[in-house]
Design an enzyme around this catalytic site. Structure first.
Site, PDB file in Angstrom:
ATOM      1  N   GLU B 227       1.088  -1.273  -0.102  1.00 58.02           N
ATOM      2  CA  GLU B 227      -0.187  -0.110  -0.025  1.00 58.02           C
ATOM      3  C   GLU B 227       0.953   1.168  -0.101  1.00 58.02           C
ATOM      4  O   GLU B 227       2.220   1.007   0.481  1.00 58.02           O
ATOM      5  CB  GLU B 227      -0.802  -0.070   1.346  1.00 58.02           C
ATOM      6  N   LYS B 229       2.383   4.748   1.872  1.00 57.47           N
ATOM      7  CA  LYS B 229       2.446   5.166   3.135  1.00 57.47           C
ATOM      8  C   LYS B 229       2.081   6.569   2.987  1.00 57.47           C
ATOM      9  O   LYS B 229       2.511   7.365   2.421  1.00 57.47           O
ATOM     10  CB  LYS B 229       3.610   4.954   3.643  1.00 57.47           C
ATOM     11  N   ARG B 234      -1.886   8.458  12.224  1.00 57.46           N
ATOM     12  CA  ARG B 234      -2.572   7.171  12.449  1.00 57.46           C
ATOM     13  C   ARG B 234      -3.454   7.236  13.351  1.00 57.46           C
ATOM     14  O   ARG B 234      -3.533   7.646  14.513  1.00 57.46           O
ATOM     15  CB  ARG B 234      -1.060   6.112  13.084  1.00 57.46           C
ATOM     16  N   ARG B 249      -2.090   6.790  17.549  1.00 56.02           N
ATOM     17  CA  ARG B 249      -0.993   6.024  18.211  1.00 56.02           C
ATOM     18  C   ARG B 249      -0.295   6.357  19.300  1.00 56.02           C
ATOM     19  O   ARG B 249       0.088   5.390  20.112  1.00 56.02           O
ATOM     20  CB  ARG B 249       0.181   6.328  16.840  1.00 56.02           C
ATOM     21  N   GLU B 277      -5.451   5.785   8.536  1.00 54.98           N
ATOM     22  CA  GLU B 277      -4.638   7.082   8.507  1.00 54.98           C
ATOM     23  C   GLU B 277      -5.746   7.919   8.604  1.00 54.98           C
ATOM     24  O   GLU B 277      -6.456   8.090   7.546  1.00 54.98           O
ATOM     25  CB  GLU B 277      -3.661   6.975   7.390  1.00 54.98           C
ATOM     26  N   LYS B 400       7.998  -0.311   6.407  1.00 58.05           N
ATOM     27  CA  LYS B 400       7.682   0.929   5.631  1.00 58.05           C
ATOM     28  C   LYS B 400       9.065   0.890   4.882  1.00 58.05           C
ATOM     29  O   LYS B 400      10.241   0.927   5.267  1.00 58.05           O
ATOM     30  CB  LYS B 400       7.488   2.146   6.418  1.00 58.05           C
TER      31      LYS B 400
END
Ligand SMILES: [Zn+2]
Ligand SMILES: [Zn+2]
Lengths: 359, 531
Positions: B227, B229, B234, B249, B277, B400
């Protein structure tokens, strides 16, 4: 009008009447030296004058120099100016230098601490009109505890490690701090090993009559397993190198400690990444600086190295005529030492190199 | 407090993980239950409300130590920590008193009901009976920000050892909206009742940075989902019991800051938890991060901002469905559930599923990654199709793969001493680029060099200072550093007309003379391309 008794030049502190420098950082003809640390006693001077106690280390470091010595308190006349050396309590042989002309007295402190360390001749205040002082730890956050308390902390740490089968590696400067620690710890806990740089200085100081406990020099051949529960005293730059990792024992990696005034700050302690930080300095703390200055009776104060701007302002508010002097002195550096000697390897840095780093 | 201060000392005196966990586990086994609970609270970032301003604390401490305030203020940046500065300058205690951690926290909280004069008297009385470490701890409790060098992960491990409850269960129990006032050690940790806290989030799973490219990953490309980023916030959206909660987060409840997300609850059933997100969004594309930035830090949102910077939840995982914890399912199944659920939500509602980036092989994915900046994305996320949703930062399943940072070569022109950990080094630098023959400052940076490099540059700064402005020194414009940064935007507040995101020193360019550093025109070109 006569020139001031001492002036500040780009070579060092200068006495025009006597035509000599004190702790110069560039070559001059005649140098009076407060003590053997590398930022105060440098190469390349025509003639040197220092105390009997400072001379052996200076010869060891600087080699074949033209060096004349004096006893503490003995007066010499240099170019019509009276000079004498007085105990600074910083390291063995260290002195404050008193300069007098027709009743006007200036004192240059060099580096000093006011607490007796059991090894150096204790600091003695000297009355003067102008006092040139260091202020490495010239902030009120620095307040040392008595040496005996710190030694007890080190002993407890060493004892605990020894019981757990771990070596204790203590980082301390090769000239002064290392010997002060050797003399202060409880040598009944276990054997004491020394890095070559520390042991070379030990040899010089023993030869001039200082009492130090028995130590074992670590060489590439040393069987580190043969000394369980040892205290290993090494220059700070040796910590974290393969040299230090040799001391892994049945209880795992050695525990590492640092002895320095900077260890008073949690942030510095954490940056150095040692397991333990012991707050012990060969420089005066805030209270020590203030007491020493008050006892000189001086009205004019020159601050040479450390937190100079802040300390000057503090002194000015107390009513002193205070000024900052730019010098090349470095105070108690935790970092300068590590740059060149992080060479790892099994070879100890040469004693001279290390003394130069071990300010 | 003695026992807690001893714990603090034990944690502070070692850099090694095992002794830290052992010290904490011992503490959790021995300390009174109230103190244990408060320790868990403190180490998970829950602290008593501040009842005294730091301004007053500084004044009181300086006065108690007999020092002028300016001198205290000079010491503080050098020490780097207010609580520590106060502990260091106070005279030694006159007598000692041992009260529990909970009792001292009670004392601190009780201050809010007292007039200022009484607060001062209480604080001075406390300082008078505490030793240096206890004072430091006490001051930390007042000023907040208690870290103790222990992550929540380590604390959870120690608690697990002391209670025999598995770590992942504890991690979940410690999440959410609780305080020592609302729970006991028993109801939070030993015998939790899930119906008590409907808002309780799951621990977030955090990705590791992929440094070596996807070829270094286990298994063929087909085992991995990709996907984009996104550069948002978050968030975990919880729909339970007819209401909804949005957690960051950092375990902050953000529900009221993003009221438009309430609409999602109209279409999805209770017993649903989404991970995704929060992005500012317009015309089917994310807005730049500074649009979202206006919404952060606002407890309530004015109407205008709601229309200027509307947000959506870009969902990428489903953790709970029909009231059941689904985290053990493989990602491929969670993703299918997520897509099916999102299909029930109309397109104008603020929920999208973060699209997959299809790819056949790693070079194809690398080509997709190279497009990231054009799409306002930060890079690529890689998730293993057969992996469960784990807690915390665990290696292996989520990666990531960030786009390379932007870089510019700049000349150092000002230096300032660091504080705390780096109090005796020069670590904070200002950098400039050329505008004709002028050097124009455009950013500060203070990280990225090794300690050895900081030592070298410190020695150089001492010898090459041109002028001093308080703690700042101007230095000879001689050294060039490569500055890396994540983004660039126009800024009226800066002389250069632009501001960087996350600038840091990537390299010391000893090979480059100052004259060859980049120019303001170079930066303006970057601003035009990526701003
Ligand atoms: Zn010295
Ligand atoms: Zn010195």
């Amino acid at each position: 009008m006569a020139e001031p008794l001492l002036t500040f030049t780009d070579r060092g502190i200068y006495c025009p009447d006597g035509d000599f420098h004190i702790d110069p950082w560039r070559p001059v003809d005649r140098a009076l030296i407060t003590h053997g640390h590398a930022d105060h006693a440098r190469d390349g001077m025509g003639r040197y004058l220092a105390t009997e106690g400072a001379a052996p280390v200076m010869r060891h470091r600087l080699g074949d120099i033209r060096l004349d010595t004096v006893r503490y308190g003995e007066t010499r006349t240099v170019g019509g100016v009276e000079v004498s050396f007085h105990p600074a309590g910083h390291v063995p042989g260290s002195a404050q230098i008193r300069v007098a002309r027709r009743g006007e007295v200036w004192v240059v402190s060099g580096d000093y601490k006011v607490e007796a360390d059991g090894l150096s001749t204790p600091f003695e205040p000297v009355r003067c009109h102008a006092f040139v002082t260091e202020c490495t730890f010239g902030l009120p956050v620095f307040a040392w505890r008595p040496q005996a308390d710190v030694a007890a902390e080190i002993d407890a740490w060493w004892r605990g490690n020894a019981a757990a089968g771990r070596a204790s590696i203590l980082g301390a400067y090769a000239l002064g701090k290392a010997q002060r620690l050797l003399a202060a710890v409880d040598c009944g806990i276990g054997p004491i090993l020394t890095h070559g740089a520390v042991e070379n200085t030990n040899a010089v100081l023993r030869a001039q009559g200082l009492m130090l406990p028995d130590t074992v020099r670590v060489t590439p051949e040393t069987d580190t397993k043969a000394h369980p529960g040892a205290l290993v005293v090494a220059p700070p730059s040796a910590l974290g190198t393969p040299w230090a990792r040799r001391f892994a024992g049945p209880g795992g990696a050695p525990s590492t400690g640092f002895a320095s005034g900077w260890m008073a700050l949690r942030g510095v302690r954490r940056r150095r990444g040692a397991d333990r930080g012991f707050v012990l300095s060969d420089h005066a703390d805030w209270a020590g600086l203030n007491a020493a200055i008050a006892e000189t009776g001086a009205e004019r104060i020159f601050v040479t190295h450390g937190y100079t701007a802040i300390f000057r302002r503090w002194l000015a508010e107390l009513g002193y005529d205070a000024a900052v002097v730019e010098t090349a002195y470095e105070g108690e550096s935790l970092d300068a030492d590590a740059d060149e000697s992080d060479q790892g390897g099994q070879n100890a840095p040469s004693p001279r190199e290390d003394l130069e780093k071990g300010l | 407090m003695k026992r807690f201060a001893a714990l603090f000392t034990a944690l502070d005196q070692t850099t090694k993980i095992n002794p830290k966990v052992a010290a904490l586990a011992d503490y959790f086994a021995e300390a009174p239950e109230d103190d244990r609970l408060w320790t868990v609270a403190l180490l998970s970032g829950r602290r008593p409300k501040r009842t005294v301003t730091t301004t007053l604390l500084r004044e009181w401490a300086a006065a108690r130590a007999g020092l002028p305030l300016w001198l205290f203020e000079e010491c503080y940046p050098i020490v780097g920590d207010l609580a520590e500065t106060i502990a260091l300058i106070l005279p030694p205690p006159e007598r000692r008193e041992d009260r529990s951690l909970t009792a001292w926290i009670g004392e601190i909280r009780a201050l809010s009901a007292l007039p200022p004069e009484d607060r001062r008297a209480r604080i001075l009385a406390a300082w008078d009976v505490l030793d240096r470490t206890e004072r430091f701890v006490f001051n930390k409790l007042i000023t907040g920000g208690f870290r103790m060098g222990v992550s929540q992960k380590l604390m959870t491990r120690a608690l697990s050892r002391a209670t025999d409850i598995p770590e992942p269960d504890l991690a979940h129990r410690l999440m959410g909206d609780w305080s020592p006032d609302t729970v006991s050690f028993e109801t939070l940790i030993r015998a939790p009742d899930p119906t008590v806290d409907l808002s309780k989030p799951y621990p977030f799973y955090l990705a590791y940075q992929l440094d070596d490219g996807p070829e270094s990953l286990d298994g063929p490309p087909a085992g991995w989902a990709a996907e984009r980023k996104w550069d948002g916030i978050r968030g975990q959206l919880i729909l339970r019991g007819g209401t909804h909660f949005l957690w960051s987060r950092g375990e902050e409840l953000m529900t009221d800051r993003f009221p438009e997300l309430a609409r999602i609850a109209d279409y999805l059933p209770p017993g649903t938890v989404l991970d995704g997100e929060v992005l500012a969004w317009r015309d089917d594309a994310p807005l730049p991060f500074n649009a979202l930035q206006k919404r952060i830090g606002r407890k309530t949102v004015p109407k205008k901002l709601l229309t200027d910077a509307p947000v959506i939840l870009y969902a990428y995982d489903l953790l709970e469905w029909a009231g059941e914890d689904r985290r053990a399912l493989p990602f491929v199944e969670r993703r299918a559930l997520l897509e099916a659920a999102a299909a029930e939500v109309p397109p104008d509602a603020p929920l999208r599923v973060s699209p997959l980036v299809p790819f056949d092989d790693w070079p194809a994915l690398a080509a997709e990654r190279a497009r990231s900046r054009d799409l306002s994305a930060e890079g690529i996320m890689l998730k293993r199709w057969d992996s469960p949703y784990r807690d915390g930062r665990k290696r292996g399943d989520w990666w990531k793969w960030k786009v390379d940072p932007l870089t510019v070569d700049a000349v150092m022109i000002y230096a300032q001493q660091g504080h705390g950990r780096r109090a005796n080094l020069f670590t904070d630098f200002t950098f400039a680029v050329w505008d004709g023959n002028q050097l124009v400052p455009f950013t500060k940076a203070y990280s990225g060099l090794t300690d050895a490099e900081f030592r070298q540059i410190t020695a150089w700064v001492r010898k090459n200072t041109l002028e001093r402005f308080g703690p700042v020194r101007s230095v000879k414009p001689e050294h060039v550093f490569e500055i890396a940064f994540e983004g660039i935007q126009a800024s009226a507040r800066h002389k250069s007309g632009l501001a960087l995101r996350f600038p840091r020193m990537a390299r010391w360019r000893r090979d480059k003379p100052a004259r060859e550093a980049n120019t303001l025109a170079d930066l303006q070109a970057m601003l035009a391309a990526y701003g």
